[in-house]
Design a protein around this motif. Structure first.
Motif, mmCIF file in Angstrom:
data_model
loop_
_atom_site.group_PDB
_atom_site.id
_atom_site.type_symbol
_atom_site.label_atom_id
_atom_site.label_comp_id
_atom_site.label_asym_id
_atom_site.label_seq_id
_atom_site.Cartn_x
_atom_site.Cartn_y
_atom_site.Cartn_z
ATOM 1 N N LYS A 9 0.822 -1.204 0.000
ATOM 2 C CA LYS A 9 0.000 0.000 0.000
ATOM 3 C C LYS A 9 0.859 1.257 0.000
ATOM 4 O O LYS A 9 0.523 2.252 -0.649
ATOM 5 C CB LYS A 9 -0.949 -0.004 1.200
ATOM 6 N N LEU A 10 1.971 1.224 0.756
ATOM 7 C CA LEU A 10 2.882 2.369 0.758
ATOM 8 C C LEU A 10 3.503 2.582 -0.608
ATOM 9 O O LEU A 10 3.831 3.706 -0.984
ATOM 10 C CB LEU A 10 3.975 2.190 1.810
ATOM 11 N N ALA A 11 3.654 1.493 -1.377
ATOM 12 C CA ALA A 11 4.228 1.595 -2.723
ATOM 13 C C ALA A 11 3.150 1.871 -3.768
ATOM 14 O O ALA A 11 3.422 1.788 -4.968
ATOM 15 C CB ALA A 11 4.973 0.310 -3.068
ATOM 16 N N ASP A 12 1.943 2.213 -3.313
ATOM 17 C CA ASP A 12 0.817 2.534 -4.194
ATOM 18 C C ASP A 12 0.421 1.396 -5.144
ATOM 19 O O ASP A 12 0.027 1.630 -6.286
ATOM 20 C CB ASP A 12 1.109 3.803 -5.012
ATOM 21 N N VAL A 13 0.514 0.143 -4.655
ATOM 22 C CA VAL A 13 0.048 -1.010 -5.439
ATOM 23 C C VAL A 13 -1.473 -1.046 -5.319
ATOM 24 O O VAL A 13 -2.014 -0.951 -4.217
ATOM 25 C CB VAL A 13 0.671 -2.328 -4.905
ATOM 26 N N PRO A 14 -2.189 -1.162 -6.439
ATOM 27 C CA PRO A 14 -3.650 -1.187 -6.399
ATOM 28 C C PRO A 14 -4.182 -2.348 -5.540
ATOM 29 O O PRO A 14 -3.606 -3.435 -5.503
ATOM 30 C CB PRO A 14 -4.065 -1.379 -7.860
ATOM 31 N N ALA A 15 -5.295 -2.114 -4.860
ATOM 32 C CA ALA A 15 -5.886 -3.111 -3.958
ATOM 33 C C ALA A 15 -6.238 -4.408 -4.690
ATOM 34 O O ALA A 15 -6.090 -5.502 -4.138
ATOM 35 C CB ALA A 15 -7.117 -2.534 -3.271
ATOM 36 N N ASP A 16 -6.707 -4.273 -5.943
ATOM 37 C CA ASP A 16 -7.037 -5.471 -6.723
ATOM 38 C C ASP A 16 -5.803 -6.344 -6.955
ATOM 39 O O ASP A 16 -5.882 -7.571 -6.912
ATOM 40 C CB ASP A 16 -7.664 -5.097 -8.065
#
Length: 194
Positions: A9-16
């Motif tokens: 999440k900190l690396a802005d990876v999409p939730a999907d």
């Protein structure tokens, strides 16, 4: 896992993408699915064998079991041609003799229709035999009495035990030992009475 999700999440990876990665990991090949199989055979002296297998590779297990039959002069049998001579029962082993009246009362209370107590020879355990559908009911009945089973299992019990000659018995034990050496074989049951 929680730390990895935070990092993603900190690396802005999409939730999907995170959900898909978790799903793929939980369904990976490392979590192999196991299948049960039963093999039947005729052995020396009119004895029959029931081989219970738990495997992640049914084709390999079938080949190994049938090869073991062939190498040790046992004849592989069609499905059902041996099993009809056996009853499938649940067996609960207990360390000491249960009080018969208390067991009867507890069994009735737990909806266990029919049971039989045997064993105890030479200070051994006592076996309570029930129909497979009643195993859980008998566990409840024993728990109500404060008795914890030492073992609980399903077995095939022969309806017609066969008395083999000493020579045939030895041959059959070689087959049984060879089968039990196979990784996928769970248990080998037979109808020899000696």
């Amino acid at each position: 896992l929680a730390d990895l999700i935070k990092q993603a999440k900190l690396a802005d990876v999409p939730a999907d993408n995170i959900k898909n990665a978790i799903k793929r990991a939980s369904e990976s090949a490392d979590s192999a699915s196991f299948a049960e199989s039963v093999f039947e055979a005729y052995a020396a002296g009119g004895a029959s064998l029931v081989v219970n297998v738990l495997t992640d590779n049914p084709n390999r297990a079938a080949a190994e079991v049938k090869n073991c039959f062939k190498k040790n002069d046992a004849k592989s049998a069609e499905s059902g041609s041996v099993l009809f001579m056996y009853d499938k029962v649940g067996v609960l082993e207990v360390a000491s003799a249960p009080d018969e009246d208390a067991l009867l009362d507890a069994a009735i209370e737990a909806d266990c229709d029919d049971y039989e107590v045997s064993g105890g020879e030479d200070g051994g355990t006592f076996a309570i035999t029930v129909q497979p559908k009643d195993v859980q009911h008998m566990k409840v009945a024993l728990a109500a009495m404060g008795v914890e089973p030492t073992a609980v299992e399903l077995r095939h019990v022969s309806k017609a035990p066969v008395e083999c000659t000493e020579e045939d018995f030895e041959k059959n034990m070689v087959v049984i030992d060879a089968l039990e050496e196979l990784d996928d074989v769970d248990v080998v049951e037979h109808n020899m009475s000696n």
